[in-house]
Design a protein around this motif. Structure first.
Motif, PDB file in Angstrom:
ATOM      1  N   LYS A  73      19.287 -31.005   7.354  1.00 62.78           N
ATOM      2  CA  LYS A  73      20.629 -31.480   7.672  1.00 62.78           C
ATOM      3  C   LYS A  73      20.781 -32.949   7.284  1.00 62.78           C
ATOM      4  O   LYS A  73      21.785 -33.348   6.675  1.00 62.78           O
ATOM      5  CB  LYS A  73      20.896 -31.284   9.167  1.00 62.78           C
ATOM      6  CG  LYS A  73      22.249 -31.741   9.623  1.00 62.78           C
ATOM      7  CD  LYS A  73      22.402 -31.504  11.119  1.00 62.78           C
ATOM      8  CE  LYS A  73      23.704 -32.101  11.622  1.00 62.78           C
ATOM      9  NZ  LYS A  73      23.816 -31.977  13.077  1.00 62.78           N
ATOM     10  N   ARG A  76      20.836 -33.275   3.495  1.00 61.79           N
ATOM     11  CA  ARG A  76      22.136 -32.849   2.962  1.00 61.79           C
ATOM     12  C   ARG A  76      23.206 -33.909   3.212  1.00 61.79           C
ATOM     13  O   ARG A  76      24.048 -34.158   2.363  1.00 61.79           O
ATOM     14  CB  ARG A  76      22.548 -31.509   3.572  1.00 61.79           C
ATOM     15  CG  ARG A  76      21.815 -30.326   2.970  1.00 61.79           C
ATOM     16  CD  ARG A  76      22.420 -28.995   3.401  1.00 61.79           C
ATOM     17  NE  ARG A  76      22.286 -28.735   4.830  1.00 61.79           N
ATOM     18  CZ  ARG A  76      21.275 -28.074   5.389  1.00 61.79           C
ATOM     19  NH1 ARG A  76      20.319 -27.572   4.642  1.00 61.79           N
ATOM     20  NH2 ARG A  76      21.232 -27.901   6.688  1.00 61.79           N
ATOM     21  N   SER A  77      23.155 -34.573   4.374  1.00 62.08           N
ATOM     22  CA  SER A  77      24.137 -35.611   4.674  1.00 62.08           C
ATOM     23  C   SER A  77      24.003 -36.801   3.719  1.00 62.08           C
ATOM     24  O   SER A  77      24.958 -37.534   3.500  1.00 62.08           O
ATOM     25  CB  SER A  77      24.013 -36.079   6.119  1.00 62.08           C
ATOM     26  OG  SER A  77      22.875 -36.885   6.290  1.00 62.08           O
ATOM     27  N   MET A  78      22.825 -36.965   3.148  1.00 57.63           N
ATOM     28  CA  MET A  78      22.593 -38.024   2.163  1.00 57.63           C
ATOM     29  C   MET A  78      22.765 -37.506   0.741  1.00 57.63           C
ATOM     30  O   MET A  78      22.380 -38.166  -0.212  1.00 57.63           O
ATOM     31  CB  MET A  78      21.187 -38.605   2.356  1.00 57.63           C
ATOM     32  CG  MET A  78      21.012 -39.292   3.691  1.00 57.63           C
ATOM     33  SD  MET A  78      19.444 -40.158   3.912  1.00 57.63           S
ATOM     34  CE  MET A  78      18.228 -38.912   3.580  1.00 57.63           C
ATOM     35  N   LYS A  79      23.321 -36.314   0.623  1.00 61.09           N
ATOM     36  CA  LYS A  79      23.586 -35.677  -0.679  1.00 61.09           C
ATOM     37  C   LYS A  79      22.296 -35.400  -1.449  1.00 61.09           C
ATOM     38  O   LYS A  79      22.243 -35.489  -2.666  1.00 61.09           O
ATOM     39  CB  LYS A  79      24.518 -36.541  -1.539  1.00 61.09           C
ATOM     40  CG  LYS A  79      25.787 -36.974  -0.863  1.00 61.09           C
ATOM     41  CD  LYS A  79      26.833 -35.915  -0.919  1.00 61.09           C
ATOM     42  CE  LYS A  79      28.174 -36.466  -0.468  1.00 61.09           C
ATOM     43  NZ  LYS A  79      28.706 -35.866   0.691  1.00 61.09           N
ATOM     44  N   ILE A  80      21.237 -35.069  -0.715  1.00 64.15           N
ATOM     45  CA  ILE A  80      19.952 -34.723  -1.331  1.00 64.15           C
ATOM     46  C   ILE A  80      19.765 -33.224  -1.177  1.00 64.15           C
ATOM     47  O   ILE A  80      19.787 -32.696  -0.073  1.00 64.15           O
ATOM     48  CB  ILE A  80      18.781 -35.476  -0.672  1.00 64.15           C
ATOM     49  CG1 ILE A  80      18.973 -36.981  -0.852  1.00 64.15           C
ATOM     50  CG2 ILE A  80      17.447 -35.007  -1.234  1.00 64.15           C
ATOM     51  CD1 ILE A  80      17.971 -37.820  -0.099  1.00 64.15           C
ATOM     52  N   LYS A  81      19.599 -32.547  -2.322  1.00 63.49           N
ATOM     53  CA  LYS A  81      19.402 -31.110  -2.301  1.00 63.49           C
ATOM     54  C   LYS A  81      17.915 -30.795  -2.362  1.00 63.49           C
ATOM     55  O   LYS A  81      17.166 -31.399  -3.103  1.00 63.49           O
ATOM     56  CB  LYS A  81      20.083 -30.435  -3.493  1.00 63.49           C
ATOM     57  CG  LYS A  81      21.557 -30.293  -3.365  1.00 63.49           C
ATOM     58  CD  LYS A  81      22.073 -29.490  -4.524  1.00 63.49           C
ATOM     59  CE  LYS A  81      23.485 -29.053  -4.295  1.00 63.49           C
ATOM     60  NZ  LYS A  81      23.954 -28.190  -5.386  1.00 63.49           N
TER      61      LYS A  81
END
Length: 86
Positions: A73, A76-81
């Protein structure tokens, strides 16, 4: 820490202490302080942390990483997939 490791760590501490005591640059700096009208009291704290060597590949483990849902989570909030298949 076993006795042999403790002994080796103590040797490192002793070597560092002797190096500081014999250092011409340390002695010169202390002398400059005395010339400026100060006496110096020096206390050095030495902490030695030990960890096992990494293997030849430069890794200290199998390279796996376990992420929790909270970890994912945040990533994802840091735009890391994260590709779960890797």
């Amino acid at each position: 820490m076993d006795e042999e490791t403790k002994k080796l760590a103590e040797e490192v501490g002793t070597a560092i202490n002797e190096s500081v005591q014999q250092s011409a640059s340390v002695a010169a700096a202390i002398e400059r302080l005395r010339e400026a009208g100060f006496e110096m009291e020096l206390t050095l704290k030495l902490e030695i942390g030990l960890r096992p060597h990494k293997d030849e590949s430069g890794s200290d483990g199998d390279g796996s990483l376990e992420l929790t849902e909270e970890d994912l989570k945040i990533l994802r909030s840091m735009k890391i997939k994260i590709d779960p298949e890797e």
